[in-house]
Scaffold this motif. Sequence first.
Motif, mmCIF file in Angstrom:
data_model
loop_
_atom_site.group_PDB
_atom_site.id
_atom_site.type_symbol
_atom_site.label_atom_id
_atom_site.label_comp_id
_atom_site.label_asym_id
_atom_site.label_seq_id
_atom_site.Cartn_x
_atom_site.Cartn_y
_atom_site.Cartn_z
ATOM 1 N N SER A 169 0.831 -1.211 0.000
ATOM 2 C CA SER A 169 0.000 0.000 0.000
ATOM 3 C C SER A 169 0.859 1.252 0.000
ATOM 4 C CB SER A 169 -0.931 -0.006 1.215
ATOM 5 O OG SER A 169 -1.826 -1.093 1.165
ATOM 6 N N ASP A 170 1.972 1.215 0.767
ATOM 7 C CA ASP A 170 2.880 2.369 0.796
ATOM 8 C C ASP A 170 3.532 2.580 -0.560
ATOM 9 O OD1 ASP A 170 2.258 2.789 3.432
ATOM 10 O OD2 ASP A 170 4.016 1.733 4.215
ATOM 11 N N LEU A 171 3.886 1.463 -1.232
ATOM 12 C CA LEU A 171 4.500 1.583 -2.552
ATOM 13 C C LEU A 171 3.538 2.190 -3.572
ATOM 14 C CD1 LEU A 171 6.393 -1.834 -2.837
ATOM 15 C CD2 LEU A 171 7.415 0.417 -2.509
ATOM 16 N N LYS A 172 2.264 1.903 -3.430
ATOM 17 C CA LYS A 172 1.251 2.392 -4.382
ATOM 18 C C LYS A 172 0.731 3.780 -4.049
ATOM 19 C CE LYS A 172 -1.978 -0.637 -5.197
ATOM 20 N NZ LYS A 172 -2.993 -1.666 -4.886
ATOM 21 N N GLY B 222 -2.003 12.400 -6.674
ATOM 22 C CA GLY B 222 -2.867 11.849 -7.713
ATOM 23 C C GLY B 222 -2.400 12.084 -9.128
ATOM 24 N N ASP B 223 -1.071 12.228 -9.325
ATOM 25 C CA ASP B 223 -0.580 12.486 -10.678
ATOM 26 C C ASP B 223 -0.198 11.211 -11.421
ATOM 27 O OD1 ASP B 223 1.668 11.758 -9.311
ATOM 28 O OD2 ASP B 223 2.820 13.586 -9.715
ATOM 29 N N GLY B 224 -0.423 10.034 -10.789
ATOM 30 C CA GLY B 224 -0.109 8.781 -11.431
ATOM 31 C C GLY B 224 1.287 8.270 -11.165
ATOM 32 N N VAL B 225 2.081 9.014 -10.410
ATOM 33 C CA VAL B 225 3.436 8.602 -10.046
ATOM 34 C C VAL B 225 3.472 8.383 -8.544
ATOM 35 C CG1 VAL B 225 5.888 9.211 -10.062
ATOM 36 C CG2 VAL B 225 4.426 9.917 -11.970
ATOM 37 N N ALA B 226 3.873 7.170 -8.106
ATOM 38 C CA ALA B 226 3.909 6.858 -6.678
ATOM 39 C C ALA B 226 4.835 7.815 -5.944
ATOM 40 C CB ALA B 226 4.371 5.420 -6.474
ATOM 41 N N ASP B 227 4.490 8.047 -4.668
ATOM 42 C CA ASP B 227 5.249 9.023 -3.876
ATOM 43 C C ASP B 227 6.736 8.719 -3.850
ATOM 44 O OD1 ASP B 227 2.904 10.294 -3.395
ATOM 45 O OD2 ASP B 227 2.727 9.700 -1.285
#
Length: 444
Positions: free
Chosen positions: A288-291, A296-301
Amino acid sequence: MKYSTLKKTAGLTFASLMVAGIAFAQTDSTKTTTTVSSDGATPKVFGGIGQYNTFSIGVSAGITDGLVPFTINTTNKFKVDLGYGAYLRQQLSHTFSLQLDYLGGKVHGIDKAGTDKFGISEYTTNFNSAALSAVFNIASVSFLHRNNAVNFYGSAGLGLDMYKIKSNTLADGTVQTLPFGDKNVKELFAPVGLGVKFKLSDAVALNLGYTVSFVQGYNFSGAHTYPTFSHYTYTYGGLEYTFGPKSKKNLEWVNPVALMYDELYDAALRQEVEALKGRVTNVETAVSDLKKDSDGDGVADQFDKCPGTPAGSVVDGSGCVIVFPKPDTIAATPKGTAYSNIQFEFDSSVLRTSSYPVLDATSADLRASGKGVEVDGFASSEGTAAHNIALSKDRANSVKTYLVNSGVDAKKVKVKGFGETQPIADNATEDGRVLNRRVQFKQK
């Protein structure tokens, strides 16, 4: 002893044995202690037969008779005689065993006057027999208890019966000359029986049963009884002892359902399951952290180099906003920058911001001209050939994504990856490797 008195005595003895067996069974069945095998481990459902004691010896004594229900008998009057037996038994599973039996004794038959069927009124035959039988545990009246204590069983086998006819009296009182003289007759026979066994301890059991022996011949009574095979019965009681260490259970009395329950709810197993649940939860949290994508720009944090981009922004692979050139600035773009090579960092397919002017100029030309372009990706020689092929394709796809997001028709852009092949500089130097980490355009 009169027949009626003997009958009452036998019935009382049988009833007493039944009561005693049930009393022992009920006492034993309430115990729930767990016995471990000789290696110190709790028995397992699929742990093998070596976990149990399986070899038994038994002795019995009872009464024999020539009367068998539901068949044609040589005589018609019940006459008690002594029978005795011994056996060796090997338990092969919870419900099945093989048993080697010896049975001996005397059968005495009497026919009431005027009702004889084969012309004889009385006979006496001594016999000794040996047979190998299969024994099946049919059911247990203690199946609700953790430990079985009363088992019903059936048996069937085949063996050799050796008998000698001692006397034979015809219906008119004449003592007949014996057809075989003083010789033993040897014939095959098939014993079929039912019984009930009471657990007195894990090693000792009380055994009560009834066996019919079907002799494969017609002369057991001294008269030729064709087409009816000779037969006799044995009603008995006895004791059985199972050999083996006390640390092992007797397989016959093991309740496999209770054993399975104990194995499934073993404390160590439950701890392992709970620990596994904890590890699964940790993995789910990590995934979940990876996702997680806060803006919300489509790039994971974890890959977003420009967190907090406004909603709806078009971003590159690093999460940074792509700035497209305005129509009035396209003409001002320096000539010669469109279709120039796009350089990449080591082992990366993320576009550099320094590449944006070239990409913007290339996009503007493609949109204005409607032409197509082939985007070819390359890599330096570090790493495996297969890895570099994949990396070069990723670099080419990053360029295509930028162009398509800027308005170029996706059908106009073709992508190819060439890996470390076709270098434009020497891979032996770092400067050369830097130049080889590139994307080239091939106009169509």
